[in-house]
Write an enzyme that holds these catalytic residues in place. Structure first.
Site, mmCIF file in Angstrom:
data_model
loop_
_atom_site.group_PDB
_atom_site.id
_atom_site.type_symbol
_atom_site.label_atom_id
_atom_site.label_comp_id
_atom_site.label_asym_id
_atom_site.label_seq_id
_atom_site.Cartn_x
_atom_site.Cartn_y
_atom_site.Cartn_z
ATOM 1 N N ALA A 74 -11.028 -6.464 14.454
ATOM 2 C CA ALA A 74 -10.654 -7.659 14.328
ATOM 3 C C ALA A 74 -9.122 -8.008 13.404
ATOM 4 C CB ALA A 74 -11.629 -8.828 13.903
ATOM 5 N N GLY A 122 0.843 -1.198 -0.080
ATOM 6 C CA GLY A 122 0.086 0.006 0.026
ATOM 7 C C GLY A 122 0.838 1.296 0.001
ATOM 8 N N TYR A 167 -12.600 -4.270 10.818
ATOM 9 C CA TYR A 167 -11.508 -3.658 10.871
ATOM 10 C C TYR A 167 -10.654 -3.884 12.215
ATOM 11 C CZ TYR A 167 -8.392 0.427 10.096
ATOM 12 O OH TYR A 167 -7.260 1.279 9.986
ATOM 13 N N ASN A 170 1.528 -2.432 5.279
ATOM 14 C CA ASN A 170 0.717 -1.200 5.648
ATOM 15 C C ASN A 170 -0.590 -1.263 4.761
ATOM 16 O OD1 ASN A 170 0.345 1.939 5.919
ATOM 17 N ND2 ASN A 170 0.331 1.862 3.588
ATOM 18 N N LYS A 200 -6.886 -5.722 12.740
ATOM 19 C CA LYS A 200 -6.054 -5.044 13.201
ATOM 20 C C LYS A 200 -5.520 -5.880 14.580
ATOM 21 C CE LYS A 200 -5.422 -1.987 10.104
ATOM 22 N NZ LYS A 200 -4.369 -2.280 9.234
ATOM 23 N N SER A 249 -3.770 -0.319 13.969
ATOM 24 C CA SER A 249 -4.683 0.739 14.487
ATOM 25 C C SER A 249 -5.062 0.846 15.772
ATOM 26 C CB SER A 249 -6.072 0.706 13.498
ATOM 27 O OG SER A 249 -6.971 1.381 13.888
HETATM 28 P P1 NAP Z 1 -5.099 4.862 2.352
HETATM 29 O O1 NAP Z 1 -4.836 6.338 2.001
HETATM 30 O O2 NAP Z 1 -6.405 4.654 2.009
HETATM 31 O O3 NAP Z 1 -4.086 4.206 1.132
HETATM 32 C C1 NAP Z 1 -4.358 2.932 1.258
HETATM 33 C C2 NAP Z 1 -2.984 2.071 0.467
HETATM 34 O O4 NAP Z 1 -3.311 0.694 0.767
HETATM 35 C C3 NAP Z 1 -3.016 2.563 -0.895
HETATM 36 O O5 NAP Z 1 -1.774 2.625 -1.321
HETATM 37 C C4 NAP Z 1 -3.824 1.173 -1.581
HETATM 38 O O6 NAP Z 1 -3.588 0.849 -2.874
HETATM 39 C C5 NAP Z 1 -3.205 0.141 -0.580
HETATM 40 N N1 NAP Z 1 -4.391 -0.912 -0.455
HETATM 41 C C6 NAP Z 1 -5.369 -1.393 -0.075
HETATM 42 N N2 NAP Z 1 -5.706 -2.461 -0.159
HETATM 43 C C7 NAP Z 1 -4.770 -3.216 -0.763
HETATM 44 C C8 NAP Z 1 -4.562 -4.352 -1.255
HETATM 45 N N3 NAP Z 1 -5.680 -5.275 -0.843
HETATM 46 N N4 NAP Z 1 -3.692 -4.637 -1.743
HETATM 47 C C9 NAP Z 1 -2.496 -3.877 -1.938
HETATM 48 N N5 NAP Z 1 -2.587 -2.616 -1.647
HETATM 49 C C10 NAP Z 1 -3.876 -2.395 -0.995
HETATM 50 O O7 NAP Z 1 -4.926 4.853 3.576
HETATM 51 P P2 NAP Z 1 -3.943 5.036 4.660
HETATM 52 O O8 NAP Z 1 -4.757 6.007 5.893
HETATM 53 O O9 NAP Z 1 -2.686 5.502 4.171
HETATM 54 O O10 NAP Z 1 -3.914 3.758 5.460
HETATM 55 C C11 NAP Z 1 -2.786 2.819 5.713
HETATM 56 C C12 NAP Z 1 -2.728 1.850 6.907
HETATM 57 O O11 NAP Z 1 -2.746 2.545 8.091
HETATM 58 C C13 NAP Z 1 -3.906 0.986 6.441
HETATM 59 O O12 NAP Z 1 -3.532 -0.324 6.950
HETATM 60 C C14 NAP Z 1 -4.725 1.564 7.558
HETATM 61 O O13 NAP Z 1 -5.513 0.497 8.298
HETATM 62 C C15 NAP Z 1 -3.867 2.211 8.586
HETATM 63 N N6 NAP Z 1 -4.393 2.993 9.694
HETATM 64 C C16 NAP Z 1 -4.919 4.567 9.159
HETATM 65 C C17 NAP Z 1 -5.327 5.258 10.007
HETATM 66 C C18 NAP Z 1 -5.886 6.675 9.347
HETATM 67 O O14 NAP Z 1 -6.406 7.271 10.310
HETATM 68 N N7 NAP Z 1 -5.728 6.857 8.209
HETATM 69 C C19 NAP Z 1 -5.632 4.932 11.188
HETATM 70 C C20 NAP Z 1 -5.177 3.953 11.775
HETATM 71 C C21 NAP Z 1 -4.659 2.947 10.755
HETATM 72 P P3 NAP Z 1 -4.172 1.627 -4.009
HETATM 73 O O15 NAP Z 1 -3.736 3.046 -4.038
HETATM 74 O O16 NAP Z 1 -3.986 0.774 -5.320
HETATM 75 O O17 NAP Z 1 -5.655 1.677 -3.815
#
Ligand code: NAP
Length: 242
Positions: free
Chosen positions: A155, A8, A153, A88, A157, A140
């Site tokens: 579960a 990701g 989600y 990620n 994490k 998370s």
């Molecule tokens: P984001 O901006 O939505 O980006 C998600 C990324 O993951 C994108 O690069 C997407 O690729 C990729 N992705 C999603 N599903 C995938 C799959 N099945 N295979 C390969 N790549 C995949 O999300 P983010 O906020 O940066 O989140 C990154 C991580 O942090 C996640 O695990 C999320 O659960 C965690 N997190 C985020 C927050 C928050 O507040 N933002 C809080 C806690 C935890 P594409 O661009 O090709 O779609």
């Protein structure tokens, strides 16, 4: 050349991690699922830091794709080792459990928990052979506290947190560390539907975090300086939960 794989890596936290790892001199393997344009942008930002990268398109939830694309890269680059792995990739599909479809349950567990298994299983062996490696899992606050509307989600994490602690003990003797970061509300595409103005009063620091603030902790855990830290989960949430 030192290689780091970020799943990701095309957007949000993953992109910020790629850029910071590039600053540390890593060549990046930038995984993404479908957003080629954004993945290219990450690659450009990595190159601006004076290093290079490779785009690897695969769905981490799909074992066949991971084996073909990532397994294929590993097989054809036997002289190279992935020193850092950042699991990620992840998605949200929020809905109360009583209305949750099987697809909503499976897709969220697939992208985080199954993805961790599919990718780490391929990468860990090279680290064990080299007797050095860093695995950092992006989990998370939801996986620690549990959030209503996010049983899938939470579960996924929480499962990754358990896996982090178990794997850390399996590989510690070989110089490989396994840790997690647990972000709260971070400004990315994933949270663009949430209103910071309404939610910030819940957060002691009164604001959402930036992707770069998560990346800094990830890169520390991925560094040689974090050599005696393993099986740990670091909260990055502005004081929301500890
Ligand atoms: P984001 O901006 O939505 O980006 C998600 C990324 O993951 C994108 O690069 C997407 O690729 C990729 N992705 C999603 N599903 C995938 C799959 N099945 N295979 C390969 N790549 C995949 O999300 P983010 O906020 O940066 O989140 C990154 C991580 O942090 C996640 O695990 C999320 O659960 C965690 N997190 C985020 C927050 C928050 O507040 N933002 C809080 C806690 C935890 P594409 O661009 O090709 O779609």
């Amino acid at each position: 050349m030192k290689y780091a794989l970020v799943t990701g890596g095309s957007r949000g936290i993953g992109r910020a991690v790629c850029v910071r790892l590039a600053e540390e001199g890593y060549t990046l393997l930038i995984n993404y699922k479908s957003n080629e344009t954004e993945a290219q942008k990450t690659l450009e930002l990595v190159r601006q830091k004076g290093t290079d990268g490779v785009l690897l398109k695969f769905d981490v939830a799909d074992k066949k794709q991971v084996d073909e694309v990532l397994g294929g890269w590993i097989d054809s680059n036997k002289d190279k080792t992935i020193e850092v792995l950042v699991n990620n990739a992840g998605i949200r599909q929020d809905v109360l459990l009583m209305w949750m479809t099987e697809e909503q349950w499976k897709s969220v567990l697939g992208s985080s928990l199954d993805g961790f298994y599919h990718v780490t299983r391929l990468v860990i062996n090279g680290m064990l052979v080299k007797r050095y490696g860093r695995v950092v899992n992006v989990v998370s606050l939801s996986g620690l506290k549990g959030m209503p509307g996010q049983t899938n989600y939470s579960a996924a994490k929480a499962g990754m947190i358990g896996a982090t602690k178990a794997l850390a003990q399996e590989v510690a003797r070989r110089g490989v560390t396994v840790n997690a970061v647990a972000p709260g509300f971070i400004k990315t595409d994933m949270t663009q539907d949430l209103k910071e103005a309404d939610l910030k009063s819940l957060i002691p620091m009164q604001r959402f975090g930036e992707a770069e603030e998560v990346a800094d902790a990830v890169v520390f855990l991925a560094s040689k300086r974090a050599s005696y830290i393993t099986g740990e989960v670091i909260n990055i949430n502005g004081g929301l939960y500890s």
